[in-house]
Scaffold this motif. Structure first.
Motif, short mmCIF file in Angstrom:
data_model
loop_
_atom_site.label_atom_id
_atom_site.label_comp_id
_atom_site.label_asym_id
_atom_site.label_seq_id
_atom_site.Cartn_x
_atom_site.Cartn_y
_atom_site.Cartn_z
N LEU A 53 29.80 -41.94 -3.37
CA LEU A 53 28.60 -41.26 -3.84
C LEU A 53 27.44 -41.52 -2.89
CD1 LEU A 53 27.00 -39.62 -5.86
CD2 LEU A 53 26.76 -41.67 -7.28
N ALA A 54 27.32 -42.75 -2.38
CA ALA A 54 26.25 -43.05 -1.43
C ALA A 54 26.39 -42.20 -0.17
CB ALA A 54 26.27 -44.53 -1.08
N ALA A 55 27.62 -42.03 0.31
CA ALA A 55 27.84 -41.19 1.50
C ALA A 55 27.42 -39.75 1.22
CB ALA A 55 29.30 -41.26 1.92
N TRP A 56 27.74 -39.26 0.02
CA TRP A 56 27.36 -37.89 -0.34
C TRP A 56 25.84 -37.77 -0.41
CZ3 TRP A 56 24.59 -35.19 -3.87
CH2 TRP A 56 24.85 -33.81 -3.99
N LEU A 57 25.17 -38.74 -0.99
CA LEU A 57 23.72 -38.71 -1.11
C LEU A 57 23.05 -38.72 0.27
CD1 LEU A 57 23.12 -41.18 -4.09
CD2 LEU A 57 23.05 -38.68 -4.14
N ARG A 58 23.59 -39.50 1.19
CA ARG A 58 23.01 -39.53 2.55
C ARG A 58 23.18 -38.18 3.23
NH1 ARG A 58 25.70 -44.73 2.54
NH2 ARG A 58 24.16 -46.41 2.36
N GLU A 59 24.33 -37.55 3.03
CA GLU A 59 24.60 -36.28 3.70
C GLU A 59 23.83 -35.13 3.08
OE1 GLU A 59 28.42 -33.35 4.73
OE2 GLU A 59 28.73 -35.39 4.01
N GLU A 60 23.78 -35.06 1.75
CA GLU A 60 23.16 -33.92 1.07
C GLU A 60 21.68 -34.12 0.79
OE1 GLU A 60 24.74 -31.17 0.64
OE2 GLU A 60 26.69 -31.93 1.30
N ALA A 61 21.24 -35.36 0.71
CA ALA A 61 19.83 -35.72 0.50
C ALA A 61 19.17 -34.97 -0.66
CB ALA A 61 19.04 -35.48 1.79
N PRO A 62 19.72 -35.08 -1.86
CA PRO A 62 19.05 -34.44 -3.01
C PRO A 62 17.74 -35.16 -3.31
CG PRO A 62 20.78 -35.89 -3.79
CD PRO A 62 20.90 -35.86 -2.28
N PRO A 63 16.77 -34.47 -3.90
CA PRO A 63 15.50 -35.13 -4.21
C PRO A 63 15.63 -36.20 -5.29
CG PRO A 63 15.55 -32.91 -5.13
CD PRO A 63 16.75 -33.04 -4.24
N ALA A 64 16.63 -36.07 -6.14
CA ALA A 64 16.80 -37.05 -7.22
C ALA A 64 18.19 -36.87 -7.84
CB ALA A 64 15.73 -36.89 -8.29
N VAL A 65 18.60 -37.88 -8.59
CA VAL A 65 19.86 -37.84 -9.33
C VAL A 65 19.56 -38.17 -10.79
CG1 VAL A 65 22.17 -38.84 -9.63
CG2 VAL A 65 21.20 -38.61 -7.34
N VAL A 66 20.13 -37.38 -11.69
CA VAL A 66 20.04 -37.69 -13.12
C VAL A 66 21.45 -38.01 -13.61
CG1 VAL A 66 19.46 -36.87 -15.43
CG2 VAL A 66 18.05 -36.19 -13.47
N ASP A 67 21.64 -39.22 -14.08
CA ASP A 67 22.91 -39.63 -14.66
C ASP A 67 22.88 -39.30 -16.14
OD1 ASP A 67 25.20 -40.85 -15.58
OD2 ASP A 67 24.45 -42.90 -15.33
N ALA A 68 23.51 -38.19 -16.49
CA ALA A 68 23.58 -37.76 -17.89
C ALA A 68 25.02 -37.80 -18.38
CB ALA A 68 23.00 -36.35 -18.04
N THR A 69 25.80 -38.75 -17.88
CA THR A 69 27.18 -38.91 -18.30
C THR A 69 27.23 -39.50 -19.71
OG1 THR A 69 27.27 -41.07 -17.20
CG2 THR A 69 28.06 -39.16 -15.96
N HIS A 70 28.43 -39.56 -20.25
CA HIS A 70 28.64 -40.08 -21.61
C HIS A 70 28.17 -41.53 -21.69
CE1 HIS A 70 30.92 -41.42 -25.18
NE2 HIS A 70 30.90 -40.14 -25.53
N PRO A 71 27.66 -41.96 -22.84
CA PRO A 71 27.21 -43.34 -22.99
C PRO A 71 28.27 -44.39 -22.66
CG PRO A 71 26.37 -42.03 -24.81
CD PRO A 71 27.31 -41.15 -24.05
N PHE A 72 29.56 -44.01 -22.71
CA PHE A 72 30.62 -44.97 -22.41
C PHE A 72 31.24 -44.76 -21.02
CE2 PHE A 72 30.08 -45.60 -26.85
CZ PHE A 72 30.47 -46.90 -27.10
N ALA A 73 30.61 -43.92 -20.20
CA ALA A 73 31.09 -43.74 -18.81
C ALA A 73 30.48 -44.83 -17.94
CB ALA A 73 30.72 -42.35 -18.31
N ALA A 74 30.81 -46.07 -18.26
CA ALA A 74 30.16 -47.22 -17.62
C ALA A 74 30.42 -47.27 -16.12
CB ALA A 74 30.62 -48.51 -18.28
N GLY A 75 31.63 -46.89 -15.70
CA GLY A 75 31.96 -46.94 -14.28
C GLY A 75 31.10 -46.00 -13.47
N MET A 76 30.94 -44.76 -13.94
CA MET A 76 30.13 -43.79 -13.23
C MET A 76 28.67 -44.20 -13.22
SD MET A 76 30.40 -40.95 -11.50
CE MET A 76 29.09 -41.42 -10.37
#
Length: 246
Positions: A53-76
């Motif tokens: 994910l860090a590699a993708w963020l460096r390449e795509e450079a989005p302005p922000a990330v919102v983690d709206a995964t399930h409350p039990f998606a602890a790994g993500m």
């Protein structure tokens, strides 16, 4: 904008961004065969952990990330926090509030699926609504077991199991009828929160059936958390203003 999704909140956020003319990419884990897709661009499948994910963020450079995964998606959620910290990309956690017991509710809180399985081991008919991931924890149950999930679960499963394939939302009347038809005397669920699957809790209260709830995993430290799509949109506007002023 990158939205780590799979929840109703994530879909509503993506819709709001698209309708506002903001480009958005929703990333889904791909654990459901036919997921409900949000508006905008969609990516299905993981990034390869925090490093990917860090590699993708460096390449795509989005302005922000919102983690709206399930409350039990602890790994993500953990991977998102680690990747955001490594790249400096602003990260927000959008997580709906958990459920709160009311008058007449007979709830018992536990910290894991294994503890939940131990808590219901002596019951004759258990309704397991924790999803198909982790059902191995209940494989040793001796009584009848009613399992509900969106997709067919893989073994190991309880010996005397009935599987119901269904996707919420569910009505109180339907949940009550289902519990009566299977003689359910205890319900097991995760503290997912929200209204889509809360009807089983109301039905259990009306029937006098106890409920065993698995607590949510802790969130990573240092990540701002909001409970609503409106709050997430306000945060994104603030992030955008900072970028324009820098």
């Amino acid at each position: 904008m990158l939205v780590l999704g799979g929840t109703g909140e994530a879909r509503r956020l993506a819709t709001a961004l698209v309708e506002a003319g903001r480009p958005v990419l929703s990333s889904l884990a791909g654990r459901v065969a036919e997921p409900l897709l949000p508006l905008g661009e969609v990516r299905i499948g993981g990034f390869g952990g925090a490093a990917g994910l860090a590699a993708w963020l460096r390449e795509e450079a989005p302005p922000a990330v919102v983690d709206a995964t399930h409350p039990f998606a602890a790994g993500m959620t953990a991977s998102a926090a680690e990747a955001a910290a490594a790249t400096g990309v602003p990260l927000l956690r959008l997580q709906r509030p958990g459920w709160t017991a009311g008058p007449g509710d007979g709830w018992r809180w536990v910290d894991s699926l294994e503890e939940a399985a131990g808590a219901v081991a002596g019951f004759g008919s258990v309704f397991v609504t924790t999803g198909r991931q982790g059902l191995a924890a209940f494989a040793g149950l001796e009584g009848r077991c009613l399992v509900r999930s969106v997709d067919p679960p893989a073994p190991p499963l309880p010996r005397d199991v009935t599987v119901v394939l269904a996707r919420g939302p569910f009505s109180v009347a339907d949940e009550t009828a289902l519990m009566r038809a299977h003689g359910v005397d205890v319900v097991v669920t995760k503290d997912s929160g929200g209204s889509m699957t809360a009807a089983k809790l109301t039905a259990a209260r009306h029937l006098g059936v106890p409920v065993v709830l698995v607590r949510r995993p802790p969130l990573p430290a240092g990540v701002p958390v909001v409970a609503t799509v409106g709050e997430a949109l306000a945060w994104l506007v603030e992030i955008g203003s900072r970028r324009e002023g820098s």
